[in-house]
Write a protein that holds these residues in place. Structure first.
Motif, PDB file in Angstrom:
ATOM      1  N   SER A 100      26.081 -21.923 -89.653  1.00  0.00           N
ATOM      2  CA  SER A 100      24.700 -22.326 -89.397  1.00  0.00           C
ATOM      3  C   SER A 100      23.984 -21.372 -88.445  1.00  0.00           C
ATOM      4  O   SER A 100      22.791 -21.532 -88.199  1.00  0.00           O
ATOM      5  CB  SER A 100      24.671 -23.746 -88.808  1.00  0.00           C
ATOM      6  N   TYR A 101      24.690 -20.405 -87.885  1.00  0.00           N
ATOM      7  CA  TYR A 101      24.123 -19.476 -86.923  1.00  0.00           C
ATOM      8  C   TYR A 101      23.865 -18.114 -87.559  1.00  0.00           C
ATOM      9  O   TYR A 101      24.603 -17.672 -88.435  1.00  0.00           O
ATOM     10  CB  TYR A 101      25.072 -19.259 -85.741  1.00  0.00           C
ATOM     11  N   ASN A 102      22.837 -17.429 -87.077  1.00  0.00           N
ATOM     12  CA  ASN A 102      22.658 -16.014 -87.358  1.00  0.00           C
ATOM     13  C   ASN A 102      23.364 -15.255 -86.241  1.00  0.00           C
ATOM     14  O   ASN A 102      22.954 -15.346 -85.074  1.00  0.00           O
ATOM     15  CB  ASN A 102      21.170 -15.653 -87.390  1.00  0.00           C
ATOM     16  N   PRO A 103      24.425 -14.510 -86.535  1.00  0.00           N
ATOM     17  CA  PRO A 103      25.213 -13.878 -85.479  1.00  0.00           C
ATOM     18  C   PRO A 103      24.462 -12.817 -84.689  1.00  0.00           C
ATOM     19  O   PRO A 103      24.929 -12.392 -83.624  1.00  0.00           O
ATOM     20  CB  PRO A 103      26.383 -13.252 -86.256  1.00  0.00           C
ATOM     21  N   PHE A 104      23.274 -12.389 -85.168  1.00  0.00           N
ATOM     22  CA  PHE A 104      22.516 -11.350 -84.471  1.00  0.00           C
ATOM     23  C   PHE A 104      21.610 -11.917 -83.383  1.00  0.00           C
ATOM     24  O   PHE A 104      21.013 -11.160 -82.611  1.00  0.00           O
ATOM     25  CB  PHE A 104      21.677 -10.547 -85.475  1.00  0.00           C
ATOM     26  N   TYR A 105      21.483 -13.254 -83.335  1.00  0.00           N
ATOM     27  CA  TYR A 105      20.615 -13.882 -82.341  1.00  0.00           C
ATOM     28  C   TYR A 105      21.441 -14.680 -81.342  1.00  0.00           C
ATOM     29  O   TYR A 105      22.511 -15.198 -81.655  1.00  0.00           O
ATOM     30  CB  TYR A 105      19.623 -14.835 -83.022  1.00  0.00           C
ATOM     31  N   ARG A 106      20.891 -14.798 -80.141  1.00  0.00           N
ATOM     32  CA  ARG A 106      21.520 -15.644 -79.131  1.00  0.00           C
ATOM     33  C   ARG A 106      21.339 -17.117 -79.517  1.00  0.00           C
ATOM     34  O   ARG A 106      20.497 -17.474 -80.343  1.00  0.00           O
ATOM     35  CB  ARG A 106      20.922 -15.360 -77.747  1.00  0.00           C
ATOM     36  N   VAL A 107      22.129 -17.968 -78.855  1.00  0.00           N
ATOM     37  CA  VAL A 107      22.160 -19.381 -79.226  1.00  0.00           C
ATOM     38  C   VAL A 107      20.789 -20.043 -79.098  1.00  0.00           C
ATOM     39  O   VAL A 107      20.408 -20.892 -79.913  1.00  0.00           O
ATOM     40  CB  VAL A 107      23.209 -20.120 -78.363  1.00  0.00           C
ATOM     41  N   ARG A 108      20.011 -19.638 -78.109  1.00  0.00           N
ATOM     42  CA  ARG A 108      18.711 -20.288 -77.909  1.00  0.00           C
ATOM     43  C   ARG A 108      17.828 -20.161 -79.155  1.00  0.00           C
ATOM     44  O   ARG A 108      16.956 -21.010 -79.402  1.00  0.00           O
ATOM     45  CB  ARG A 108      18.001 -19.691 -76.702  1.00  0.00           C
ATOM     46  N   HIS A 109      18.063 -19.158 -79.959  1.00  0.00           N
ATOM     47  CA  HIS A 109      17.224 -18.911 -81.127  1.00  0.00           C
ATOM     48  C   HIS A 109      17.182 -20.102 -82.082  1.00  0.00           C
ATOM     49  O   HIS A 109      16.131 -20.392 -82.680  1.00  0.00           O
ATOM     50  CB  HIS A 109      17.749 -17.671 -81.869  1.00  0.00           C
ATOM     51  N   ILE A 110      18.306 -20.795 -82.244  1.00  0.00           N
ATOM     52  CA  ILE A 110      18.335 -21.923 -83.185  1.00  0.00           C
ATOM     53  C   ILE A 110      17.412 -23.046 -82.727  1.00  0.00           C
ATOM     54  O   ILE A 110      16.841 -23.767 -83.552  1.00  0.00           O
ATOM     55  CB  ILE A 110      19.763 -22.473 -83.411  1.00  0.00           C
ATOM     56  N   PHE A 111      17.238 -23.181 -81.415  1.00  0.00           N
ATOM     57  CA  PHE A 111      16.332 -24.197 -80.885  1.00  0.00           C
ATOM     58  C   PHE A 111      14.884 -23.725 -80.960  1.00  0.00           C
ATOM     59  O   PHE A 111      13.981 -24.494 -81.305  1.00  0.00           O
ATOM     60  CB  PHE A 111      16.703 -24.537 -79.443  1.00  0.00           C
ATOM     61  N   ASP A 112      14.656 -22.451 -80.653  1.00  0.00           N
ATOM     62  CA  ASP A 112      13.296 -21.919 -80.680  1.00  0.00           C
ATOM     63  C   ASP A 112      12.701 -21.989 -82.081  1.00  0.00           C
ATOM     64  O   ASP A 112      11.506 -22.281 -82.259  1.00  0.00           O
ATOM     65  CB  ASP A 112      13.293 -20.469 -80.192  1.00  0.00           C
ATOM     66  N   VAL A 113      13.514 -21.741 -83.114  1.00  0.00           N
ATOM     67  CA  VAL A 113      13.022 -21.790 -84.486  1.00  0.00           C
ATOM     68  C   VAL A 113      12.571 -23.198 -84.844  1.00  0.00           C
ATOM     69  O   VAL A 113      11.505 -23.404 -85.453  1.00  0.00           O
ATOM     70  CB  VAL A 113      14.115 -21.303 -85.469  1.00  0.00           C
ATOM     71  N   ILE A 115      11.616 -25.602 -82.757  1.00  0.00           N
ATOM     72  CA  ILE A 115      10.430 -25.942 -81.969  1.00  0.00           C
ATOM     73  C   ILE A 115       9.185 -25.294 -82.559  1.00  0.00           C
ATOM     74  O   ILE A 115       8.116 -25.920 -82.658  1.00  0.00           O
ATOM     75  CB  ILE A 115      10.635 -25.520 -80.501  1.00  0.00           C
ATOM     76  N   LYS A 116       9.301 -24.048 -83.022  1.00  0.00           N
ATOM     77  CA  LYS A 116       8.166 -23.347 -83.608  1.00  0.00           C
ATOM     78  C   LYS A 116       7.780 -23.941 -84.959  1.00  0.00           C
ATOM     79  O   LYS A 116       6.593 -24.186 -85.238  1.00  0.00           O
ATOM     80  CB  LYS A 116       8.495 -21.863 -83.763  1.00  0.00           C
ATOM     81  N   ASN A 117       8.778 -24.192 -85.808  1.00  0.00           N
ATOM     82  CA  ASN A 117       8.487 -24.692 -87.162  1.00  0.00           C
ATOM     83  C   ASN A 117       7.833 -26.064 -87.159  1.00  0.00           C
ATOM     84  O   ASN A 117       7.033 -26.385 -88.043  1.00  0.00           O
ATOM     85  CB  ASN A 117       9.767 -24.724 -87.991  1.00  0.00           C
ATOM     86  N   PHE A 118       8.201 -26.886 -86.182  1.00  0.00           N
ATOM     87  CA  PHE A 118       7.658 -28.240 -86.132  1.00  0.00           C
ATOM     88  C   PHE A 118       6.637 -28.422 -85.005  1.00  0.00           C
ATOM     89  O   PHE A 118       6.216 -29.552 -84.746  1.00  0.00           O
ATOM     90  CB  PHE A 118       8.798 -29.253 -85.991  1.00  0.00           C
ATOM     91  N   ASP A 119       6.276 -27.312 -84.347  1.00  0.00           N
ATOM     92  CA  ASP A 119       5.238 -27.337 -83.310  1.00  0.00           C
ATOM     93  C   ASP A 119       5.510 -28.430 -82.274  1.00  0.00           C
ATOM     94  O   ASP A 119       4.672 -29.301 -82.009  1.00  0.00           O
ATOM     95  CB  ASP A 119       3.869 -27.554 -83.968  1.00  0.00           C
ATOM     96  N   LEU A 120       6.693 -28.375 -81.680  1.00  0.00           N
ATOM     97  CA  LEU A 120       7.140 -29.435 -80.777  1.00  0.00           C
ATOM     98  C   LEU A 120       6.697 -29.253 -79.332  1.00  0.00           C
ATOM     99  O   LEU A 120       6.661 -30.224 -78.569  1.00  0.00           O
ATOM    100  CB  LEU A 120       8.672 -29.534 -80.820  1.00  0.00           C
ATOM    101  N   ALA A 121       6.408 -28.018 -78.911  1.00  0.00           N
ATOM    102  CA  ALA A 121       6.097 -27.768 -77.499  1.00  0.00           C
ATOM    103  C   ALA A 121       4.888 -26.858 -77.386  1.00  0.00           C
ATOM    104  O   ALA A 121       4.658 -25.974 -78.220  1.00  0.00           O
ATOM    105  CB  ALA A 121       7.294 -27.135 -76.797  1.00  0.00           C
TER     106      ALA A 121
END
Length: 330
Positions: A100-113, A115-121
């Motif tokens: 479920s992870y993209n190995p090229f990104y840090r872990v925070r990326h999965i949360f940022d995506v 939050i951005k896609n659903f405009d949570l913050a």
């Protein structure tokens, strides 16, 4: 107003393999109440159809027949707005967290995506607060993991990240497909406890897909046992396991290893001919069943009541009186 969150009616999924039809799921029914939140197990061996049900509920496959309704709406007919809402309220946690992870990104990326896609913050600091809240639910500090790459986390940490990512959206339902099968025993109990806490304290229900009856017994409220796409037995989890009535479920429960008992006997492998039987017109367990009768190979049994809210798809429990003398297969 209806108290149904999710309803599955007569779900069937049929695939064509080399010109032949393969029935993955046959006439599956399930009702999940809106309140209180609960954990429902769909269990069975490999090839039983349990993950197929999960994929249909997640909208990854369209059913061959039957309907899946969420809050009274057929999920296959949702418009763009309501489909996005459905994807927010119905989340998934899969067996292999690393995939479920993209190995090229840090872990925070999965949360940022998310939050951005659903405009949570509305700001980065608000997003950080949301992430920290989600991580607290699974017992992890952001300072310990968010700056790392996926390969730097343990399997248990990666799976808890997936649980936190799902929680971030405050879903009503999480479809958890074998979420503990790739972690060791100590982390297994931790993840199952997280599921129970989400149910009890956050009102999140689960469809828990597993082949492990021991985890289902200790964690879940209701159990659906599948065999080759057919629901063999359904009821409260403790009742189905402690008072199994279908021959398949009885044999499955008897096969659970017990520390205090020495295992004796031989493993009987299924004959390939068994998988040529069409479960739409017969009992798929008949080739293995010690109670097999001619009726089992010409009719498909219904789910007969065997206790309060407990049903078994075996002619042994047919209340019409159409019973027969038990006989062992030759």
């Amino acid at each position: 107003m209806s108290n149904e969150l999710l309803r599955i009616d007569q779900l069937s999924q049929i695939y064509k393999v080399k010109g032949k039809e393969f029935v993955a799921v046959k006439d599956f029914d399930l009702v999940l109440a809106d309140e209180p939140a609960s954990i429902i197990t769909i269990a069975g061996e490999s090839g039983s159809g349990k993950s197929t049900v999960a994929r249909v509920v997640l909208g990854l496959e369209r059913p061959s027949a039957g309907t899946v309704t969420y809050k009274g709406h057929d999920i296959t007919t949702l418009d763009r707005f309501h489909r996005k809402q459905y994807r927010r309220e119905v989340q998934a946690v899969f067996q292999d967290p690393y995939a479920s992870y993209n190995p090229f990104y840090r872990v925070r990326h999965i949360f940022d995506v998310v939050i951005k896609n659903f405009d949570l913050a509305s700001s980065k600091s608000a997003a950080t607060d949301m992430i920290e809240e989600a991580l607290a639910v699974v017992g992890i500090l952001g300072t310990e993991v968010l700056h790392k790459y996926p390969h730097q986390l343990s399997g248990g940490q990666r799976q808890r990240m997936m649980m936190a990512r799902a929680y971030l959206l405050k879903p009503r339902l999480i479809v958890a497909d074998e979420p503990v099968s790739m972690v060791d025993a100590s982390l297994r109990s931790m993840i199952l406890k997280i599921m129970q806490d989400m149910r009890d304290h956050h009102g999140i229900s689960f469809l828990y897909i597993t082949h492990d009856l021991s985890t289902a017994y200790s964690t879940t409220d209701r159990l659906y046992m599948l065999y080759r796409g057919v629901t063999t037995e359904v009821g409260p989890t403790i009742d189905v396991i402690d008072r199994a009535t279908h021959p398949y479920v009885e044999n499955l429960v008897a096969a659970i290893p017990r520390v205090s008992a020495r295992w004796e006997g031989r493993v009987a492998l299924a004959d390939d001919a068994e998988f040529e039987i069409d479960p739409r017109g017969s009992c798929p367990y008949a080739p293995r069943c010690p109670h097999r009768h001619d009726r089992c190979t010409t009719q498909a049994p219904d789910g007969y009541p065997v206790g309060p809210d407990h049903r078994s798809a075996c002619f042994l429990h047919d209340p019409s009186g159409a019973t027969y003398e038990s006989s062992r297969p030759s």
